[in-house]
Design a protein around this motif. Structure first.
Motif, mmCIF file in Angstrom:
data_model
loop_
_atom_site.group_PDB
_atom_site.id
_atom_site.type_symbol
_atom_site.label_atom_id
_atom_site.label_comp_id
_atom_site.label_asym_id
_atom_site.label_seq_id
_atom_site.Cartn_x
_atom_site.Cartn_y
_atom_site.Cartn_z
ATOM 1 N N ILE A 293 31.107 41.303 37.441
ATOM 2 C CA ILE A 293 32.421 40.296 37.519
ATOM 3 C C ILE A 293 33.308 40.495 36.403
ATOM 4 N N GLN A 294 32.886 41.127 35.245
ATOM 5 C CA GLN A 294 33.835 41.522 34.152
ATOM 6 C C GLN A 294 34.758 42.677 34.732
ATOM 7 N N LYS B 31 37.161 40.836 37.238
ATOM 8 C CA LYS B 31 38.217 40.199 36.441
ATOM 9 C C LYS B 31 39.329 41.289 35.806
ATOM 10 N N ARG B 32 38.651 42.224 35.403
ATOM 11 C CA ARG B 32 39.870 43.290 34.668
ATOM 12 C C ARG B 32 40.465 43.864 35.887
ATOM 13 N N LYS C 230 43.183 41.170 36.620
ATOM 14 C CA LYS C 230 44.205 40.886 35.892
ATOM 15 C C LYS C 230 44.996 42.165 35.146
#
Length: 117
Positions: free
Chosen positions: A40-41, A44-45, A48
């Protein structure tokens, strides 16, 4: 008296087996949850296009290290169940391998932190 000791031995064996399986399930769960969090991290990275937040390598390494600790705990409890020398030798090898893996993971985390700074 022998009957009481036999019942006690069976109770100890059952309790040890339940503990081993519980610790192994916890270890597997830590790997799954940690991996999902890191995915998930990373997602998201990617969306973004930024590198904020904790390094995914360190986050995953911590999860794997914690999971290995639970798995080693299960192996240590498993020594109560072992009945012969062959099983004990196999268990000792498994514990040694997991300990080496844990050391390597902790070393990788330290290296990654050093590279970040």
């Amino acid at each position: 008296m022998d009957h009481i000791l036999e019942n006690y031995n069976q109770l100890l064996r059952i309790f040890a087996e339940i503990t081993v399986h519980t610790l192994e399930i916890i270890g597997i769960s830590v790997v799954i949850v940690g991996s999902i969090k890191v995915l998930i991290q990373l997602f998201k990275r990617f969306l973004k296009r930024s590198a904020e937040g904790q390094n995914p390598v360190i986050a995953l390494g911590r999860s794997l290290g914690l999971a290995l600790e639970f798995k080693m705990g299960a192996e240590i409890v498993n020594t109560v169940i072992v009945r012969d020398i062959k099983e004990l030798l196999i268990l000792a090898i498994v514990i040694a391998l997991r300990a080496v893996l844990a050391i390597l993971i902790h070393w990788e985390i330290k290296s990654e932190r050093r590279d970040e700074q």
